[in-house]
Structures are given as structure tokens and as C-alpha cells.
Write a protein that holds these residues in place. Structure first.
Motif: not given
Length: 307
Positions: A110-121
Motif C-alpha cells: 500500500a502507498a499514500h495517494k498523492p493529493d493530485a491523484l484522484s481515487f479513480t486514477d
């Protein structure tokens, strides 16, 4: 209870169902409980339904939840987990399925999702993009080399093409005639598959093919294997039996957080566009699967779940 899209036995689409399942247990050591916001759809999902199993994998327990790549929000953190907290936006590989409202994800994948990246992407990255990244790394081609990708129009192929182009490789890809414009938008040269495909590839790459990244398997893999003399440069993401018989290798998946962080960086930078072309709600997950299973998908299909 949690809603999930499952298959109740091995077989065809008739085994699929949208069910209410018991809530996931509290996460165990090294696990995260994640409220799923989006789940990627991959060919591997419907292959499991038909009875395919990776070597050494345990028998399937029914009902089995479809999907393996998710993005969502951490609901609970298991013992011995560091670096994650409740409320964190994350993406990764689920161990209890992806087409579900809540699932367990090992913190190691698992990794932290960057704010600039949507959940969908972000949901396109743990399996499709990471597989593409691992395969291109495995081939380790020098700048200027030519890579052939079979089935370039799907999720892994689209990601592999972009990663390869960003590294200065020339990319040739096989896909149906209807995907020609899309394939060329990736910076790749399009070739239609089918009889005499090797001759068509030679025509557009007269200096030869340095490596093949197969995403189709079977006859399609056999038809292009002759294009590479060095069989260490013949890899597949799916048809392990055929590639082994031909002297090639499966993609060696690293499955770690470092790869996830790297593909997320590529996505944020614009070097890797997820190309999500269609999204479906969970109650229409069967339609999403059919699009991938029947070969109609162009780019990536994602199931959106929750808020």
C-alpha cells in the motif's frame, strides 16, 4: 454488512452476483482496513472466475470477491503497522477483493495517494501500472531500443507504452484496428494482430525488435516470439505456460510500496496517464467485467464505490 460483487463458483458470468457480505474483520498484523472508493478492473479478475490460479495459490473460497487493486481511505490500522493512520488516503493491492465497500490491504503493498491523484486514477496503479513498470524494468532495454507490446490497448499495455516511451524506447503495439488512433496517441506504432502479424511488425520495425512484452498469450504470443532471438527479452504478464515453453519468462512482480510510489510519481508528473475511459458503479460491476472480458476495453475501466 458490506456490499460486494462476487463469483459463487468457477464458471462463466452466470456465477456472478451482487451480495451483502459480513463486514470485514479488524485488520491483522501488517494490514489496513480500507473503505474502497475505487477498484480497477483487470483481465485477471475474470480469469480467476473461470478457475485460473497462480502457482502455489490456495484454493478459492466462495463466494469470492472480484478485484485486486483499490484506492480508498484507511478505516483501521492493524498491529505492527507504521506510516499509516486512520483517515489516510491510500491505494494498494487488496487481499479480500476490490469490488467491495471495505477490504483488507497489506501495508507492505500500500502507498499514500498523492493529493493530485484522484481515487479513480489511483485505483489503476497497484496492478495494471505496477505490472507495466515491473515488466519494462525487467527488460532493461537501452534508450533507442524497440519494444513490441501485444495487446497494447488494455490497462497494462497503455501504462507499459507510456513508461517505455518516457525512457526513450521505440514502441510498437498490436491492437484491433479500431484502437489505431488511441495507440498512436501513446507515442506507439500500431500494428493489427492476426495472421502474418510478425511480417507486419517487421515492416514497421525493419531494424528488428529488441524485446516483446506480451499481454495476450496463446497464439498471439507464439506468433511474435520469433521476432526476438534473446528469449530473456520475451516476457508475458499472463500466459506463463506458453512463455516458458518458448524460452521466455513471466513478468517478475516486485509487489512493494516502492513501486507504487514510483508509478504514482509518474502519474502526477504526467508521464503516465491512467487513461480511465469508463467508470461503473458497484451495482453495474458485471458490465465492467464484460467490457474487459470481451476485449472491448480501451485504456482502463474502474468501478467507483462509496462517497
Amino acid at each position: 454488512m458490506t456490499q460486494a460483487y462476487v463469483f459463487t463458483s468457477h464458471g462463466g458470468p452466470e456465477t456472478e452476483a451482487l451480495l451483502e457480505l459480513p463486514d470485514q474483520p479488524e485488520p491483522g498484523p501488517g494490514q489496513l482496513l480500507v473503505a474502497v472508493r475505487a477498484a480497477g478492473v483487470n483481465p485477471f479478475d475474470h480469469k480467476l472466475r473461470t478457475g485460473f490460479q497462480l502457482p502455489g495459490a490456495p484454493p478459492t473460497q466462495f463466494p469470492a470477491v472480484f478485484g485486486g487493486e483499490v484506492a480508498g481511505v484507511v478505516q483501521a490500522v492493524g498491529p505492527d503497522v507504521t506510516g499509516f493512520a486512520v483517515g489516510d488516503a491510500v491505494f494498494g493491492s487488496a487481499v479480500t477483493g476490490g469490488y467491495i465497500e471495505s477490504t483488507l490491504v497489506p501495508a507492505a503493498v500500500a502507498a499514500h495517494k498523492p493529493d493530485a491523484l484522484s481515487f479513480t486514477d489511483a485505483a489503476t496503479l497497484p496492478v495494471a501500472a505496477a505490472t507495466a513498470y515491473d515488466g519494462v524494468n525487467q527488460l532493461d532495454l537501452p534508450k533507442g531500443a524497440t519494444l513490441l507490446i501485444t495487446g497494447i490497448g488494455g490497462g497494462v499495455g497503455v501504462a507499459a507504452a507510456q513508461i517505455a516511451v518516457a525512457r526513450g524506447l521505440r514502441v510498437v503495439g498490436t491492437a484491433s484496428a479500431g484502437k489505431k488512433e488511441f495507440v498512436e496517441s501513446l507515442g506507439a506504432t500500431h500494428v493489427t494482430p492476426g495472421p502474418d502479424v510478425a511480417a507486419r511488425v517487421r515492416a514497421v520495425a525493419p531494424d528488428g525488435i529488441d524485446a516483446v512484452y506480451d499481454l495476450v498469450g496463446g497464439a498471439a504470443l507464439e506468433a511474435v516470439a520469433e521476432l526476438v532471438e534473446d528469449r530473456t527479452k520475451l516476457i508475458t504478464a499472463g500466459d506463463y505456460a506458453t512463455v516458458t515453453r518458448l524460452g521466455g519468462q513471466p513478468v517478475q512482480r516486485l509487489r512493494n510500496a516502492e513501486v507504487l510510489d514510483r508509478v504514482a510519481e509518474l502519474a502526477v508528473s504526467g508521464a503516465l496517464r491512467p487513461y480511465v475511459t469508463r467508470t461503473f458503479p458497484l451495482e453495474r460491476a458485471g458490465e465492467a467485467l464484460r467490457a474487459v472480458e470481451e476485449g472491448h476495453a480501451q485504456g482502463k475501466i474502474v468501478i467507483e464505490i462509496g462517497a
